[in-house]
Design a protein around this motif. Structure first.
Motif, short mmCIF file in Angstrom:
data_model
loop_
_atom_site.label_atom_id
_atom_site.label_comp_id
_atom_site.label_asym_id
_atom_site.label_seq_id
_atom_site.Cartn_x
_atom_site.Cartn_y
_atom_site.Cartn_z
N GLN A 11 -9.12 -8.90 -3.48
CA GLN A 11 -8.86 -10.33 -3.65
C GLN A 11 -8.39 -10.90 -2.31
O GLN A 11 -7.98 -10.17 -1.42
N GLU A 12 -8.46 -12.23 -2.20
CA GLU A 12 -8.14 -12.92 -0.94
C GLU A 12 -8.95 -12.33 0.22
O GLU A 12 -8.43 -12.05 1.30
N LEU A 13 -10.23 -12.15 -0.05
CA LEU A 13 -11.16 -11.60 0.94
C LEU A 13 -11.76 -12.75 1.75
O LEU A 13 -12.55 -13.54 1.24
N THR A 14 -11.39 -12.84 3.01
CA THR A 14 -11.92 -13.86 3.91
C THR A 14 -13.19 -13.34 4.58
O THR A 14 -13.45 -12.13 4.59
N VAL A 31 -20.05 -9.60 -3.13
CA VAL A 31 -18.98 -10.19 -2.34
C VAL A 31 -19.08 -11.70 -2.33
O VAL A 31 -20.17 -12.26 -2.20
N ASP A 32 -17.94 -12.35 -2.49
CA ASP A 32 -17.83 -13.80 -2.33
C ASP A 32 -16.67 -14.06 -1.39
O ASP A 32 -15.57 -14.41 -1.81
N GLY A 53 -11.33 -15.93 -1.81
CA GLY A 53 -12.43 -14.98 -1.81
C GLY A 53 -12.13 -13.73 -2.62
O GLY A 53 -10.99 -13.44 -2.99
N GLY A 54 -13.18 -12.98 -2.88
CA GLY A 54 -13.04 -11.72 -3.60
C GLY A 54 -14.28 -10.87 -3.43
O GLY A 54 -15.32 -11.36 -2.96
N VAL A 88 -14.86 -6.75 -13.26
CA VAL A 88 -14.53 -8.08 -12.77
C VAL A 88 -13.35 -7.97 -11.82
O VAL A 88 -12.36 -7.30 -12.10
N SER A 89 -13.47 -8.62 -10.64
CA SER A 89 -12.35 -8.73 -9.72
C SER A 89 -11.57 -9.99 -10.07
O SER A 89 -12.12 -11.09 -10.04
#
Length: 281
Positions: free
Chosen positions: A94-97, A118-119, A126-127, A164-165
């Motif tokens: 989580q909090e994936l930039t 990836v989003d 982001g996640g 699910v993330s």
């Protein structure tokens, strides 16, 4: 968010009991005993190992790791090394930039976990999901800014599995609390007779929140609580009061073999690792 401090309130339950005993009046003593018993009944199951389901699952083991990357600041090399040393099959972040996603790729994450959904987004929105096994992106709710990567996982010897993330923004205030509640309500419910589902991430919720308990009541088990680690805090990584905000939820057909937490430099969350025994195909 004050509700998340319930375990700390429970720890002080002996103080009013002691004060009631000093009054030598039985009514306050009885009330204090009732409060202490209620706290114990609500909290102690999280620290006790659940009996394995009957019949016990006989499928493959899936090792799931989840981490809040703290606005992308978590050290990517440490994350990849943790994946390698623990033998994680699935990583939920989580909090994936965008910068953090590139750093994970440069650190070699695609070697142990070559499949990804990836989003990556700026800030905390982001996640991503990274997997040893093939992933197929699935459509999820799109009306929330926090990403909710959702994918099917093809695991040899196991039935259909979805993961699910999870990362709703924390309920800090009336409007954020409504969004937080709606996010949790939109998460897929467990289907004990259908697809095996795993929800892994930073829920910004504990067992003390009714919205989280409603999600569990659909047929999920908290992996950490199932093995007696339900009171092991995950945030902040250092300092107190610690809260249990990060979870791996699985449906009742899955048995949790063990769980643990791991520090990652740069993140204010501990990574949560869960060994899950899936039902056979």
């Amino acid at each position: 968010m004050v509700v998340a401090l319930t375990p700390y309130a429970a720890a002080t339950a002996v103080l009013p009991l002691a004060a009631a005993l000093l009054t030598r009046c039985w009514q306050p003593v009885a009330a204090a005993v009732a409060v202490a018993v209620a706290f114990a009944a609500f909290l102690l199951p999280r620290a006790l190992t659940d009996a394995p389901p009957a019949p016990a699952p006989d499928g493959p083991t899936l090792r799931v790791l989840t981490l809040n990357m703290a606005l992308g600041r978590a050290d990517a090399r440490t994350v990849v090394e943790l994946v390698r040393t623990t033998g994680a099959d699935l990583l939920s972040v989580q909090e994936l930039t965008p910068d953090a996603a590139r750093a994970l790729a440069e650190a070699g994450l695609d070697e142990p976990l070559p499949h990804a959904v990836v989003d990556a987004l700026p800030g905390a929105s982001g996640g991503g999901l990274y997997s040893r096994y093939p992933l197929t992106a699935l459509p999820g709710p799109t009306r929330y800014e926090p990403a909710m990567p959702w994918a099917g996982v093809e695991i040899p010897g196991a039935p259909a599995v979805e993961v699910v993330s999870v990362h709703p923004f924390p309920p800090l205030g009336a409007a954020p609390a409504r969004e937080w509640t709606a996010y949790l309500e939109d998460l897929p419910r467990a289907e004990p007779a259908g697809t095996v589902r795993i929800l892994a991430g930073d829920f910004n919720a504990t067992h003390d929140h009714s919205a989280f308990r409603d999600l569990l009541a659909s047929g999920y088990t908290d992996a950490a609580a199932a093995v007696g680690n339900g009171l092991t805090t995950t945030w902040p990584a250092r300092g107190s009061p610690g809260l249990v905000l990060d979870h791996v939820l699985v449906d009742t057909r899955v048995r949790t073999a063990r769980t643990g937490v791991h520090p990652v430099p740069g993140s204010d969350h501990l990574a949560v690792l869960a060994d899950l025994v899936l039902p056979g195909d």
